[in-house]
Design an enzyme around this catalytic site. Structure first.
Site, short mmCIF file in Angstrom:
data_model
loop_
_atom_site.label_atom_id
_atom_site.label_comp_id
_atom_site.label_asym_id
_atom_site.label_seq_id
_atom_site.Cartn_x
_atom_site.Cartn_y
_atom_site.Cartn_z
CD GLU A 207 20.80 -23.24 45.49
OE1 GLU A 207 20.18 -22.65 46.41
OE2 GLU A 207 21.81 -23.94 45.71
CB CYS B 130 19.76 -26.95 45.52
SG CYS B 130 18.80 -26.01 46.74
#
Length: 148
Positions: free
Chosen positions: A54, A85
């Site tokens: 991510e 994330c």
């Protein structure tokens, strides 16, 4: 393309990551119906504990669009994002988050700290769990089974 087609691209990134010995997690960022960034985990390759799929994909998307706010972008990731994330997704102002497998140990969306429910979270995307869940979970299960 459908949510499953974008998740299939994220799964391909996860497979590429696994072939390099990384934990098989993949991510794509979509803007105006097109993939603008894609990545797999790169923590080992980059020797960087923040190089989750991510994070790498968000950085690429921000560079491509020339801005840090990705308010009109959707993120597809094969595993429920961790706290780091989730924080980055919130700060980037991602519009929609789609994730595959639930992560009871390290996830922070519907597991663990449930980051988006925190009063200190500035932005909460629309969340769509369990997209491609079976494929994502099988990929992770097979990866770890081979290492035990």
């Amino acid at each position: 393309m459908t949510a499953q087609s974008f998740m299939d691209l994220a799964l391909k990134q996860a497979e590429i990551a696994a072939s390099g010995g990384e934990v098989p997690i993949g991510c794509v960022v979509v803007h105006d119906g097109a993939v603008i960034a894609q990545a797999g985990n790169r923590t080992l390759a980059d020797r960087d504990p923040t190089a989750h799929a991510e994070m790498v994909a968000l950085r690429e998307a921000a560079r491509k669009l020339g801005r840090e706010r990705l308010t009109d972008c959707d993120l597809y990731v094969t595993l429920e994002p961790c706290t780091m994330c989730a924080g980055a997704i919130s700060h980037a102002r991602i519009r929609r988050l789609y994730y595959g497998a639930l992560d009871p140990k390290g996830g922070a969306i519907d597991s663990g700290v449930r980051f988006f429910g925190s009063p200190t979270c500035h932005h909460v995307p629309d969340v769509y769990p369990a997209v491609g869940e079976e494929q994502a979970a099988a990929l992770l299960r097979d990866f770890f089974k081979a290492r035990r």
